[in-house]
Scaffold this motif. Structure first.
Motif, PDB file in Angstrom:
ATOM      1  N   ASP A 262      -6.314  29.688  -0.821  1.00  0.00           N
ATOM      2  CA  ASP A 262      -5.600  29.736   0.453  1.00  0.00           C
ATOM      3  C   ASP A 262      -6.349  30.547   1.507  1.00  0.00           C
ATOM      4  OD1 ASP A 262      -3.232  28.315  -0.569  1.00  0.00           O
ATOM      5  OD2 ASP A 262      -3.028  30.098  -1.835  1.00  0.00           O
ATOM      6  N   VAL A 263      -6.891  31.676   1.102  1.00  0.00           N
ATOM      7  CA  VAL A 263      -7.662  32.532   2.004  1.00  0.00           C
ATOM      8  C   VAL A 263      -9.019  32.774   1.356  1.00  0.00           C
ATOM      9  CG1 VAL A 263      -7.793  34.778   3.147  1.00  0.00           C
ATOM     10  CG2 VAL A 263      -5.587  33.611   2.942  1.00  0.00           C
ATOM     11  N   LEU A 264     -10.061  32.618   2.152  1.00  0.00           N
ATOM     12  CA  LEU A 264     -11.429  32.618   1.621  1.00  0.00           C
ATOM     13  C   LEU A 264     -12.299  33.568   2.425  1.00  0.00           C
ATOM     14  CD1 LEU A 264     -13.621  30.989  -0.158  1.00  0.00           C
ATOM     15  CD2 LEU A 264     -13.849  29.527   1.851  1.00  0.00           C
ATOM     16  N   LEU A 265     -13.042  34.421   1.746  1.00  0.00           N
ATOM     17  CA  LEU A 265     -14.040  35.251   2.430  1.00  0.00           C
ATOM     18  C   LEU A 265     -15.304  34.442   2.658  1.00  0.00           C
ATOM     19  CD1 LEU A 265     -13.985  38.863   0.920  1.00  0.00           C
ATOM     20  CD2 LEU A 265     -12.910  38.019   3.005  1.00  0.00           C
ATOM     21  N   ALA A 266     -15.909  34.614   3.827  1.00  0.00           N
ATOM     22  CA  ALA A 266     -17.135  33.891   4.171  1.00  0.00           C
ATOM     23  C   ALA A 266     -17.996  34.780   5.049  1.00  0.00           C
ATOM     24  CB  ALA A 266     -16.801  32.580   4.889  1.00  0.00           C
ATOM     25  N   TYR A 267     -19.187  34.294   5.383  1.00  0.00           N
ATOM     26  CA  TYR A 267     -20.086  34.986   6.296  1.00  0.00           C
ATOM     27  C   TYR A 267     -20.026  34.325   7.660  1.00  0.00           C
ATOM     28  CZ  TYR A 267     -22.231  36.785   1.982  1.00  0.00           C
ATOM     29  OH  TYR A 267     -22.456  37.370   0.773  1.00  0.00           O
ATOM     30  N   GLY A 268     -20.165  35.129   8.700  1.00  0.00           N
ATOM     31  CA  GLY A 268     -20.324  34.566  10.021  1.00  0.00           C
ATOM     32  C   GLY A 268     -21.634  33.799  10.099  1.00  0.00           C
ATOM     33  N   GLY A 269     -21.784  32.963  11.123  1.00  0.00           N
ATOM     34  CA  GLY A 269     -23.007  32.181  11.272  1.00  0.00           C
ATOM     35  C   GLY A 269     -22.872  30.794  10.699  1.00  0.00           C
ATOM     36  N   THR A 270     -23.940  30.313  10.059  1.00  0.00           N
ATOM     37  CA  THR A 270     -23.993  28.936   9.570  1.00  0.00           C
ATOM     38  C   THR A 270     -22.869  28.630   8.590  1.00  0.00           C
ATOM     39  OG1 THR A 270     -26.387  28.853   9.857  1.00  0.00           O
ATOM     40  CG2 THR A 270     -25.433  27.264   8.349  1.00  0.00           C
ATOM     41  N   GLN A 271     -22.564  29.547   7.700  1.00  0.00           N
ATOM     42  CA  GLN A 271     -21.526  29.277   6.701  1.00  0.00           C
ATOM     43  C   GLN A 271     -20.175  29.043   7.369  1.00  0.00           C
ATOM     44  OE1 GLN A 271     -19.958  32.211   3.558  1.00  0.00           O
ATOM     45  NE2 GLN A 271     -21.499  31.031   2.434  1.00  0.00           N
TER      46      GLN A 271
ATOM     47  N   PHE B 223      -6.594  34.361  -3.037  1.00  0.00           N
ATOM     48  CA  PHE B 223      -7.561  35.008  -2.150  1.00  0.00           C
ATOM     49  C   PHE B 223      -8.911  34.986  -2.844  1.00  0.00           C
ATOM     50  CE2 PHE B 223      -8.807  39.435  -0.318  1.00  0.00           C
ATOM     51  CZ  PHE B 223      -9.537  38.850   0.703  1.00  0.00           C
ATOM     52  N   ALA B 224      -9.851  34.183  -2.335  1.00  0.00           N
ATOM     53  CA  ALA B 224     -11.167  34.027  -2.966  1.00  0.00           C
ATOM     54  C   ALA B 224     -12.171  34.994  -2.360  1.00  0.00           C
ATOM     55  CB  ALA B 224     -11.663  32.590  -2.807  1.00  0.00           C
ATOM     56  N   VAL B 225     -12.782  35.824  -3.215  1.00  0.00           N
ATOM     57  CA  VAL B 225     -13.686  36.877  -2.745  1.00  0.00           C
ATOM     58  C   VAL B 225     -14.989  36.832  -3.533  1.00  0.00           C
ATOM     59  CG1 VAL B 225     -11.746  38.329  -2.057  1.00  0.00           C
ATOM     60  CG2 VAL B 225     -12.735  38.599  -4.334  1.00  0.00           C
ATOM     61  N   ASN B 226     -15.986  37.578  -3.024  1.00  0.00           N
ATOM     62  CA  ASN B 226     -17.308  37.592  -3.652  1.00  0.00           C
ATOM     63  C   ASN B 226     -17.848  39.014  -3.761  1.00  0.00           C
ATOM     64  OD1 ASN B 226     -17.524  37.877  -0.889  1.00  0.00           O
ATOM     65  ND2 ASN B 226     -19.418  36.701  -0.714  1.00  0.00           N
ATOM     66  N   PRO B 227     -17.227  39.869  -4.561  1.00  0.00           N
ATOM     67  CA  PRO B 227     -17.682  41.256  -4.654  1.00  0.00           C
ATOM     68  C   PRO B 227     -19.094  41.363  -5.209  1.00  0.00           C
ATOM     69  CG  PRO B 227     -16.159  40.750  -6.428  1.00  0.00           C
ATOM     70  CD  PRO B 227     -16.131  39.575  -5.500  1.00  0.00           C
ATOM     71  N   SER B 228     -19.863  42.242  -4.612  1.00  0.00           N
ATOM     72  CA  SER B 228     -21.220  42.478  -5.094  1.00  0.00           C
ATOM     73  C   SER B 228     -21.315  43.785  -5.873  1.00  0.00           C
ATOM     74  CB  SER B 228     -22.210  42.500  -3.924  1.00  0.00           C
ATOM     75  OG  SER B 228     -21.872  43.530  -3.003  1.00  0.00           O
ATOM     76  N   SER B 229     -20.182  44.467  -6.053  1.00  0.00           N
ATOM     77  CA  SER B 229     -20.177  45.731  -6.786  1.00  0.00           C
ATOM     78  C   SER B 229     -18.773  45.972  -7.328  1.00  0.00           C
ATOM     79  CB  SER B 229     -20.574  46.893  -5.861  1.00  0.00           C
ATOM     80  OG  SER B 229     -19.582  47.086  -4.856  1.00  0.00           O
TER      81      SER B 229
ATOM     82  N   ASN C 190       5.258  43.217   0.948  1.00  0.00           N
ATOM     83  CA  ASN C 190       5.875  41.887   0.901  1.00  0.00           C
ATOM     84  C   ASN C 190       6.174  41.530  -0.552  1.00  0.00           C
ATOM     85  OD1 ASN C 190       5.288  40.771   3.875  1.00  0.00           O
ATOM     86  ND2 ASN C 190       3.460  41.857   3.154  1.00  0.00           N
ATOM     87  N   PRO C 191       7.211  42.106  -1.145  1.00  0.00           N
ATOM     88  CA  PRO C 191       7.476  41.916  -2.579  1.00  0.00           C
ATOM     89  C   PRO C 191       7.714  40.467  -2.999  1.00  0.00           C
ATOM     90  CG  PRO C 191       8.750  43.754  -1.696  1.00  0.00           C
ATOM     91  CD  PRO C 191       8.161  43.056  -0.523  1.00  0.00           C
ATOM     92  N   HIS C 192       8.016  39.613  -2.041  1.00  0.00           N
ATOM     93  CA  HIS C 192       8.278  38.213  -2.379  1.00  0.00           C
ATOM     94  C   HIS C 192       7.001  37.393  -2.457  1.00  0.00           C
ATOM     95  CE1 HIS C 192       7.933  38.385   1.967  1.00  0.00           C
ATOM     96  NE2 HIS C 192       7.720  37.077   1.998  1.00  0.00           N
ATOM     97  N   ILE C 193       5.841  38.030  -2.233  1.00  0.00           N
ATOM     98  CA  ILE C 193       4.559  37.318  -2.244  1.00  0.00           C
ATOM     99  C   ILE C 193       3.636  37.925  -3.296  1.00  0.00           C
ATOM    100  CG2 ILE C 193       2.512  36.646  -0.908  1.00  0.00           C
ATOM    101  CD1 ILE C 193       4.218  36.925   1.632  1.00  0.00           C
ATOM    102  N   LYS C 194       3.000  37.062  -4.067  1.00  0.00           N
ATOM    103  CA  LYS C 194       2.002  37.469  -5.053  1.00  0.00           C
ATOM    104  C   LYS C 194       0.632  36.966  -4.599  1.00  0.00           C
ATOM    105  CE  LYS C 194       0.024  38.704  -8.944  1.00  0.00           C
ATOM    106  NZ  LYS C 194      -0.211  40.133  -9.249  1.00  0.00           N
ATOM    107  N   VAL C 195      -0.343  37.880  -4.540  1.00  0.00           N
ATOM    108  CA  VAL C 195      -1.709  37.514  -4.158  1.00  0.00           C
ATOM    109  C   VAL C 195      -2.588  37.498  -5.411  1.00  0.00           C
ATOM    110  CG1 VAL C 195      -3.730  38.084  -2.763  1.00  0.00           C
ATOM    111  CG2 VAL C 195      -1.426  38.542  -1.876  1.00  0.00           C
ATOM    112  N   ARG C 196      -3.082  36.342  -5.756  1.00  0.00           N
ATOM    113  CA  ARG C 196      -4.035  36.230  -6.860  1.00  0.00           C
ATOM    114  C   ARG C 196      -5.439  36.345  -6.294  1.00  0.00           C
ATOM    115  NH1 ARG C 196      -1.207  31.022  -9.875  1.00  0.00           N
ATOM    116  NH2 ARG C 196       0.413  32.197 -10.979  1.00  0.00           N
ATOM    117  N   VAL C 197      -6.168  37.322  -6.763  1.00  0.00           N
ATOM    118  CA  VAL C 197      -7.539  37.537  -6.300  1.00  0.00           C
ATOM    119  C   VAL C 197      -8.486  36.764  -7.202  1.00  0.00           C
ATOM    120  CG1 VAL C 197      -9.344  39.221  -5.822  1.00  0.00           C
ATOM    121  CG2 VAL C 197      -6.941  39.816  -5.392  1.00  0.00           C
TER     122      VAL C 197
END
Length: 433
Positions: free
Chosen positions: A82-91, A27-33, A51-58
């Motif tokens: 696999d999962v990516l945070l993004a901005y609405g709009g052009t991105q 899980f790719a994120v972009n924390p600002s704080s 979901n104990p059978h799943i590991k989420v790497r941040v």
């Protein structure tokens, strides 16, 4: 804050399967704080507990690094995400056009997400009626004012353009600067173009303008700047504020030397508690009553990459991010509004008012610098500052905008689907993310 349940996760004990048997997703994120960093890990932990059978790497990167990560991904670099945070709009639309993310029509239908999200928010994450993202959190733009000042002077919130101009005149007569102007944060002027265009032209023409698809030289577009010129002529702005940033202007608002601020809700986090309770909100007034009411609502979204498309665990995590539980956790932590229709906004930062305001809109857009390329939004912002300072006439402003549009957009299309400068902006217009 509804956090008690969150911290129970840190002491949650269960018999986890061995790591070898776990499905792993990233899980790719972009924390600002630090708070955002914390909540993304708490979201992952909550999902893992269910979901104990799943590991989420941040995979956390700064705003700048995450922007580069997405840009490199668009240019063809393979990412183990696999999962990516993004901005609405052009991105988001560049990710869609590049075919780097997965359509979510089946997921949306299977889990009846139409019952969780409004039609405008679904439209925001869709292209040609196909949803490509899970909307996560957003916030409103509009006018903020001191309720005690309005009460003391017997002023009422304006609903249309004539009453708005009359209010500007009354405040000027009382030697109070009607509206904020922070030329040192030139992006802040883009909100005026956004709302005047939305109120006079509508959503589709506004989007065509900021994306360089529509000429600035038409009479109806000129009318946008004529209305803006009316505010300048009625002394709505103080040119003495031309070099100040958006945060440097706040003390003038605290001391009632500026009556109203066109701003994003993020600024309330910077307002002292004693003043925040006295701040009210009203939408940008109607100008053309025949147009639907469109609003600016910068939105964070989650997308499923082509890598994650083949992983059932990634699909399951996307469904989790669309739940009221996950959306409430995120929104409460970062002080935004969850996009879920059933979100119960906390009684702080005018979030409840913002929720109603956005859910009742007829359509949403992102802020100018999320809808346009960096080159175009930066150039337009500088021109708008000069316009408010009365260094440019309406016609000269239009001529310069059209020349910039021609230079930026009307040229041979590049081989890449990535718009020039599309991700050079650091979401600088929208405060904390």
């Amino acid at each position: 804050m509804r956090k008690a349940g969150l911290f129970l996760l840190l002491t949650f004990v269960y018999c986890a399967p061995s790591i070898a048997n776990q499905e792993v997703i990233t899980f790719a994120v972009n924390p600002s704080s630090a708070k955002q960093q914390e909540v993304y890990h708490l979201l992952a932990q909550r999902f893992e507990a269910q979901n104990p059978h799943i590991k989420v790497r941040v995979s956390s990167q700064s705003l700048e690094s995450h922007k580069v990560r997405i840009l490199n991904y668009l240019k063809g670099k393979e990412l183990e995400i696999d999962v990516l945070l993004a901005y609405g709009g052009t991105q988001l639309h560049s990710l869609i056009d590049s075919k780097k993310i997965t359509p979510l029509a089946s997921l949306w239908l299977e889990h009846n997400l139409d019952a969780r999200f409004s039609a405008p928010i679904k439209e925001l994450v869709s292209k040609e009626s196909m949803p490509y993202a899970i909307p996560m959190a957003y916030y409103q733009w509009g006018f903020y004012y001191r309720k005690s000042l309005f009460n003391r002077l017997g002023l009422t919130v304006p609903n249309d353009w004539p009453t708005f101009i009359a209010l500007v005149n009354t405040l000027d007569e009382k030697h109070i600067t009607p509206l904020n102007f922070s030329g040192g944060s030139s992006w802040s002027t883009l909100g005026w173009f956004d709302y005047l265009s939305l109120r006079l032209l509508g959503r589709e023409k506004y989007l065509a303008l900021v994306r360089g698809e529509l000429s600035f030289t038409t009479p109806e577009v000129r009318d946008v700047f004529v209305h803006w010129q009316q505010l300048i002529e009625h002394k709505a702005f103080d040119s003495a504020h031309a070099e100040m940033t958006w945060s440097e202007i706040l003390p003038f608002f605290y001391r009632e030397r500026i009556a109203m601020m066109l701003n994003g809700n993020f600024f309330l986090a910077h307002v002292p508690d004693t003043i925040r309770s006295d701040v009210g909100f009203f939408p940008f007034p109607t100008i053309n009553p025949e147009l639907p009411r469109y609003e600016s609502a910068p939105t964070d979204v989650a997308v499923l990459t082509t890598t994650g498309a083949s992983k059932p665990a990634a699909h399951k995590f996307m469904v989790f991010l669309a739940t009221l539980e996950a959306q409430t956790m995120l929104a409460d932590y970062v002080g935004k509004i969850a996009t879920h229709l059933d979100y119960d906004a906390e009684p702080r930062f005018l979030l409840g008012i913002g929720k109603t305001h956005l859910q009742n809109s007829d359509g949403l857009v992102q802020y100018f610098d999320r809808e346009a390329s960096d080159a175009f939004s930066n150039g337009a912002a500088a021109l708008f500052v000069a316009f408010i300072k009365e260094e440019l006439s309406v016609d000269l402003l239009i001529a310069k905008l059209e020349a910039m549009r021609t230079q930026t957009h009307i040229k041979k299309a590049p081989d890449s689907v990535v718009p020039s400068g599309a991700f050079d902006s650091m979401n600088k217009a929208k405060g904390p993310d």
